[in-house]
Write a protein that holds these residues in place. Structure first.
Motif, PDB file in Angstrom:
ATOM      1  N   ASN A 186      -2.242  -0.955  -4.021  1.00 49.14           N
ATOM      2  CA  ASN A 186      -3.351  -0.932  -2.803  1.00 49.14           C
ATOM      3  C   ASN A 186      -3.494  -2.310  -2.287  1.00 49.14           C
ATOM      4  OD1 ASN A 186      -4.312   1.236  -5.170  1.00 49.14           O
ATOM      5  ND2 ASN A 186      -4.758   1.993  -3.111  1.00 49.14           N
ATOM      6  N   ASP A 187      -4.040  -2.625  -1.202  1.00 46.29           N
ATOM      7  CA  ASP A 187      -4.163  -4.093  -0.622  1.00 46.29           C
ATOM      8  C   ASP A 187      -5.502  -3.960  -0.119  1.00 46.29           C
ATOM      9  OD1 ASP A 187      -3.883  -2.959   1.674  1.00 46.29           O
ATOM     10  OD2 ASP A 187      -1.809  -3.561   1.924  1.00 46.29           O
ATOM     11  N   ASP A 214       0.827  -1.110   0.027  1.00 42.40           N
ATOM     12  CA  ASP A 214      -0.029  -0.028   0.096  1.00 42.40           C
ATOM     13  C   ASP A 214       0.831   1.407  -0.158  1.00 42.40           C
ATOM     14  OD1 ASP A 214      -2.118   1.870   0.234  1.00 42.40           O
ATOM     15  OD2 ASP A 214      -2.240   1.599   2.350  1.00 42.40           O
ATOM     16  N   CYS A 242      -6.287   2.738  -8.415  1.00 48.77           N
ATOM     17  CA  CYS A 242      -5.965   1.271  -7.777  1.00 48.77           C
ATOM     18  C   CYS A 242      -4.827   0.651  -8.490  1.00 48.77           C
ATOM     19  CB  CYS A 242      -7.097   0.671  -7.767  1.00 48.77           C
ATOM     20  SG  CYS A 242      -7.202  -0.927  -6.652  1.00 48.77           S
ATOM     21  N   HIS A 248      -6.746  -0.688   2.182  1.00 52.73           N
ATOM     22  CA  HIS A 248      -7.008   0.270   1.509  1.00 52.73           C
ATOM     23  C   HIS A 248      -7.417   0.145   0.078  1.00 52.73           C
ATOM     24  CE1 HIS A 248      -4.856   4.422   0.211  1.00 52.73           C
ATOM     25  NE2 HIS A 248      -6.420   4.403   0.278  1.00 52.73           N
TER      26      HIS A 248
END
Length: 308
Positions: free
Chosen positions: A188-189, A174, A215, A192
């Motif tokens: 992102n993960d 992230d 993303c 988030h």
């Protein structure tokens, strides 16, 4: 009665430094250390020294300094050259990294310039701007004598990709890297789901017209608003159409891609193409590369497949 849980705001570490003629801001979760951010910036600085044409001793600086002679380079340098010359071919030369003579002629490296270059002056530099004169044999590169490569459309983005790869190799899932607002890459993960970024107005300084969710992608922006010269009472942007030798009149181009390097090169290339040939050029590019885009003309007309 259902209990409402307050939204937890995730904490991040942030560092910002000046590199590649812009402010670069890196944001990672607070669970990591400042030393990781320091190491990430060291990686950016190393790439700057190794590849930036403005850094004495870099590969591209040597190619320019020894124009007309062969220069040994590494695989990364070759990759950058192959990609940029491929896009030059698709745009029929409107995008060309040997465009430095045009840029200098229009006064982007002068403190004061009052006059618009004459047609004769532009024609006089035409022989020096030709991506087809970039020769590659194995790991050796040669440009024609009198030529000069400009790395401005891609070197910052290449560095940003390498910095993000470095973070990923250290377990970061992230993160956001914002290089001057024109190159923004986010990963992102599950903790988030996306980064929210604001897109600046193409016409009014300090204003933002749209917002985009990012993303695991890169957003690249090419525009003329913040990089212009005023000659004879008229403003000219810094991105030149190398087929004509005149600054492109496009207002702004934005792209979503998987890598910053590809996004920045593509956004610049699509910015240079004139309105009449934009659609066929776009179609040719989309046959080879997956990207989403918008382009805003000087009169405000927009063509886009990005949902803003």
């Amino acid at each position: 009665m259902k209990r409402m849980h307050p939204k937890v705001t995730k904490a991040y570490l942030v560092q910002e430094r000046h590199l590649f003629y812009c402010r670069i801001r890196i944001k990672i979760p607070a669970q990591y250390s400042e030393s990781l951010l320091n190491a990430c910036f060291e990686r950016l600085e190393w790439i700057d020294r190794r590849y930036n044409a403005y850094q004495y001793g870099s590969y591209f600086e040597q190619i320019n300094r020894y124009a007309g002679q062969w220069v040994q380079v590494d695989q990364a340098c070759l990759h950058m050259l192959h990609t940029t010359t491929m896009l030059s071919a698709i745009t029929q030369g409107s995008y060309d990294i040997t465009c430095m003579p045009w840029i200098r002629l229009w006064g982007f490296y002068k403190k004061i310039q009052h006059t618009i270059p004459t047609a004769e002056a532009i024609a006089g530099q035409r022989a020096r701007v030709n991506y087809k004169n970039i020769e590659i044999q194995g790991h050796s590169v040669r440009i024609a004598k009198g030529q000069e490569i400009c790395t401005g459309s891609f070197i910052k983005a290449y560095a940003v990709d390498q910095a993000m790869a470095f973070l990923k190799s250290n377990g970061v899932t992230d993160a956001l890297i914002n290089a001057g607002g024109s190159t923004i890459i986010g990963i992102n993960d599950r903790s988030h789901d996306s980064w929210k970024i604001h897109i600046p107005s193409a016409f009014t300084p300090g204003e933002y017209t749209d917002r985009l969710e990012l993303c695991n992608q890169c957003f690249s922006l090419s525009g003329r608003l913040n990089s212009q010269v005023t000659l004879a009472g008229k403003s000219f942007g810094h991105i030149v159409n190398s087929k004509t030798g005149y600054p492109a009149t496009t207002a702004q181009v934005g792209l979503l891609t998987d890598t910053a390097f590809l996004g920045d090169v593509l956004s610049t290339a699509l910015f240079t193409v004139d309105a009449k040939t934009f659609i066929p050029t776009l179609e040719s590019l989309q046959k080879q590369i997956d990207f989403r885009y918008y382009r805003l003309e000087a009169d405000g007309q927009k063509i886009s497949n990005i949902c803003l």
